[in-house]
Design a protein around this motif. Structure first.
Motif, mmCIF file in Angstrom:
data_model
loop_
_atom_site.group_PDB
_atom_site.id
_atom_site.type_symbol
_atom_site.label_atom_id
_atom_site.label_comp_id
_atom_site.label_asym_id
_atom_site.label_seq_id
_atom_site.Cartn_x
_atom_site.Cartn_y
_atom_site.Cartn_z
ATOM 1 N N VAL A 61 41.669 37.518 51.986
ATOM 2 C CA VAL A 61 42.290 37.020 50.755
ATOM 3 C C VAL A 61 41.594 35.742 50.290
ATOM 4 C CG1 VAL A 61 44.412 36.126 49.730
ATOM 5 C CG2 VAL A 61 44.493 38.131 51.230
ATOM 6 N N LEU A 62 41.302 34.834 51.216
ATOM 7 C CA LEU A 62 40.618 33.601 50.869
ATOM 8 C C LEU A 62 39.232 33.892 50.301
ATOM 9 C CD1 LEU A 62 40.679 30.522 50.819
ATOM 10 C CD2 LEU A 62 39.777 30.558 53.149
ATOM 11 N N MET A 63 38.519 34.846 50.902
ATOM 12 C CA MET A 63 37.200 35.224 50.418
ATOM 13 C C MET A 63 37.283 35.773 48.991
ATOM 14 S SD MET A 63 35.066 38.097 49.919
ATOM 15 C CE MET A 63 36.276 39.207 50.556
ATOM 16 N N LEU A 64 38.305 36.578 48.707
ATOM 17 C CA LEU A 64 38.488 37.114 47.354
ATOM 18 C C LEU A 64 38.723 35.990 46.346
ATOM 19 C CD1 LEU A 64 40.801 40.195 47.922
ATOM 20 C CD2 LEU A 64 38.394 40.216 47.289
ATOM 21 N N ALA A 65 39.577 35.043 46.719
ATOM 22 C CA ALA A 65 39.857 33.923 45.823
ATOM 23 C C ALA A 65 38.595 33.109 45.554
ATOM 24 C CB ALA A 65 40.942 33.034 46.423
ATOM 25 N N LYS A 66 37.804 32.871 46.583
ATOM 26 C CA LYS A 66 36.549 32.131 46.409
ATOM 27 C C LYS A 66 35.580 32.893 45.517
ATOM 28 C CE LYS A 66 36.518 29.346 50.586
ATOM 29 N NZ LYS A 66 35.824 29.029 51.838
ATOM 30 N N ARG A 67 35.506 34.205 45.709
ATOM 31 C CA ARG A 67 34.616 35.036 44.894
ATOM 32 C C ARG A 67 35.020 34.965 43.422
ATOM 33 N NH1 ARG A 67 31.365 39.540 46.130
ATOM 34 N NH2 ARG A 67 31.028 38.291 47.990
ATOM 35 N N GLN A 68 36.311 35.064 43.168
ATOM 36 C CA GLN A 68 36.786 34.988 41.789
ATOM 37 C C GLN A 68 36.467 33.619 41.178
ATOM 38 O OE1 GLN A 68 36.957 38.172 41.046
ATOM 39 N NE2 GLN A 68 38.709 37.777 39.752
ATOM 40 N N LYS A 69 36.669 32.562 41.959
ATOM 41 C CA LYS A 69 36.384 31.213 41.464
ATOM 42 C C LYS A 69 34.902 31.042 41.159
ATOM 43 C CE LYS A 69 37.242 26.385 42.434
ATOM 44 N NZ LYS A 69 37.867 25.407 43.319
ATOM 45 N N GLN A 70 34.035 31.574 42.024
ATOM 46 C CA GLN A 70 32.588 31.507 41.793
ATOM 47 C C GLN A 70 32.190 32.220 40.506
ATOM 48 O OE1 GLN A 70 31.035 33.291 45.344
ATOM 49 N NE2 GLN A 70 31.073 31.377 46.510
ATOM 50 N N ASN A 71 32.947 33.251 40.140
ATOM 51 C CA ASN A 71 32.670 34.026 38.935
ATOM 52 C C ASN A 71 33.480 33.532 37.742
ATOM 53 O OD1 ASN A 71 30.843 35.684 40.302
ATOM 54 N ND2 ASN A 71 32.451 37.071 40.955
ATOM 55 N N ALA A 72 33.962 32.292 37.817
ATOM 56 C CA ALA A 72 34.757 31.670 36.758
ATOM 57 C C ALA A 72 36.011 32.478 36.447
ATOM 58 C CB ALA A 72 33.912 31.453 35.504
ATOM 59 N N GLY A 73 36.562 33.095 37.471
ATOM 60 C CA GLY A 73 37.764 33.898 37.305
ATOM 61 C C GLY A 73 38.923 33.307 38.061
ATOM 62 N N GLN A 74 39.931 34.142 38.256
ATOM 63 C CA GLN A 74 41.135 33.681 38.939
ATOM 64 C C GLN A 74 41.766 34.838 39.695
ATOM 65 O OE1 GLN A 74 44.222 32.255 36.353
ATOM 66 N NE2 GLN A 74 45.287 31.213 37.994
ATOM 67 N N LEU A 75 42.329 34.517 40.852
ATOM 68 C CA LEU A 75 43.098 35.453 41.650
ATOM 69 C C LEU A 75 44.497 34.875 41.817
ATOM 70 C CD1 LEU A 75 43.145 38.006 43.576
ATOM 71 C CD2 LEU A 75 42.693 36.383 45.424
ATOM 72 N N VAL A 76 45.506 35.678 41.491
ATOM 73 C CA VAL A 76 46.893 35.270 41.690
ATOM 74 C C VAL A 76 47.551 36.306 42.602
ATOM 75 C CG1 VAL A 76 49.127 34.795 40.600
ATOM 76 C CG2 VAL A 76 47.006 34.182 39.416
ATOM 77 N N LEU A 77 48.176 35.838 43.673
ATOM 78 C CA LEU A 77 48.919 36.713 44.573
ATOM 79 C C LEU A 77 50.356 36.811 44.076
ATOM 80 C CD1 LEU A 77 47.843 35.152 47.993
ATOM 81 C CD2 LEU A 77 46.617 36.812 46.614
ATOM 82 N N CYS A 78 50.971 37.959 44.305
ATOM 83 C CA CYS A 78 52.377 38.064 43.919
ATOM 84 C C CYS A 78 53.140 38.972 44.870
ATOM 85 C CB CYS A 78 52.525 38.546 42.475
ATOM 86 S SG CYS A 78 52.142 40.270 42.177
ATOM 87 N N ARG A 79 54.457 38.810 44.818
ATOM 88 C CA ARG A 79 55.451 39.631 45.522
ATOM 89 C C ARG A 79 55.242 39.664 47.032
ATOM 90 N NH1 ARG A 79 57.209 44.930 42.734
ATOM 91 N NH2 ARG A 79 55.340 45.776 43.661
ATOM 92 N N LEU A 80 54.968 38.506 47.620
ATOM 93 C CA LEU A 80 54.811 38.434 49.069
ATOM 94 C C LEU A 80 56.167 38.604 49.743
ATOM 95 C CD1 LEU A 80 52.303 36.879 47.867
ATOM 96 C CD2 LEU A 80 52.286 35.619 50.001
ATOM 97 N N GLN A 81 56.231 39.466 50.743
ATOM 98 C CA GLN A 81 57.446 39.599 51.538
ATOM 99 C C GLN A 81 57.681 38.268 52.269
ATOM 100 O OE1 GLN A 81 57.913 43.048 54.003
ATOM 101 N NE2 GLN A 81 56.854 44.373 52.549
ATOM 102 N N PRO A 82 58.929 37.943 52.578
ATOM 103 C CA PRO A 82 59.218 36.636 53.191
ATOM 104 C C PRO A 82 58.385 36.317 54.429
ATOM 105 C CG PRO A 82 61.259 37.677 52.517
ATOM 106 C CD PRO A 82 60.164 38.693 52.311
ATOM 107 N N HIS A 83 58.214 37.260 55.344
ATOM 108 C CA HIS A 83 57.456 36.954 56.561
ATOM 109 C C HIS A 83 55.956 36.835 56.268
ATOM 110 C CE1 HIS A 83 58.100 41.306 56.313
ATOM 111 N NE2 HIS A 83 56.915 41.443 56.852
ATOM 112 N N VAL A 84 55.454 37.532 55.271
ATOM 113 C CA VAL A 84 54.050 37.383 54.873
ATOM 114 C C VAL A 84 53.874 36.044 54.154
ATOM 115 C CG1 VAL A 84 52.214 38.326 53.404
ATOM 116 C CG2 VAL A 84 53.616 39.866 54.802
ATOM 117 N N HIS A 85 54.835 35.686 53.313
ATOM 118 C CA HIS A 85 54.814 34.384 52.639
ATOM 119 C C HIS A 85 54.777 33.262 53.671
ATOM 120 C CE1 HIS A 85 56.315 30.967 50.273
ATOM 121 N NE2 HIS A 85 55.831 31.610 49.224
#
Length: 117
Positions: A61-85
């Motif tokens: 997930v961190l790698m995906l966020a970094k990749r998006q940032k490098q490409n001037a984009g954005q990654l937003v996570l949503c609907r995390l279950q409580p234990h995953v959150h």
């Protein structure tokens, strides 16, 4: 683990189903990167159906966020279950990743990003 993808306007929404662990993290990374190779600058990663994530999954997930940032984009996570959150919180990732409670909020967060012309 299964990965589903759909478009909502200019945003790619990727849903992960199952676990992201050391046994499938490499496969998850390959599949998720393939989704981002389609040129989508903005991405929502819906984790509602993820019932377990290991440190290897956090790295993906961190790698995906970094990749998006490098490409001037954005990654937003949503609907995390409580234990995953909680895993994201304990790891400190909530302070560096954008997380929304649901898809609507995630899409709204992306809509607030100024688009350069």
């Amino acid at each position: 683990m299964n990965i589903l993808s759909e478009k909502n306007g200019a945003v790619r929404i990727i849903s992960v189903i199952g676990q992201i662990n050391s046994g499938n993290a490499a496969e998850a990374e390959t599949q998720l990167l393939a989704q981002l190779q389609q040129g989508d600058t903005y991405c929502v990663l819906d984790l509602a159906e993820v019932d377990y994530i290991s440190s290897a999954g956090l790295r993906v997930v961190l790698m995906l966020a970094k990749r998006q940032k490098q490409n001037a984009g954005q990654l937003v996570l949503c609907r995390l279950q409580p234990h995953v959150h909680e895993v994201f919180d304990i790891s400190g990732f909530l302070s560096i990743l954008s997380v929304a409670p649901d898809r609507t909020a995630a899409l709204a967060r992306i809509a607030q990003v100024p688009v350069s012309t």
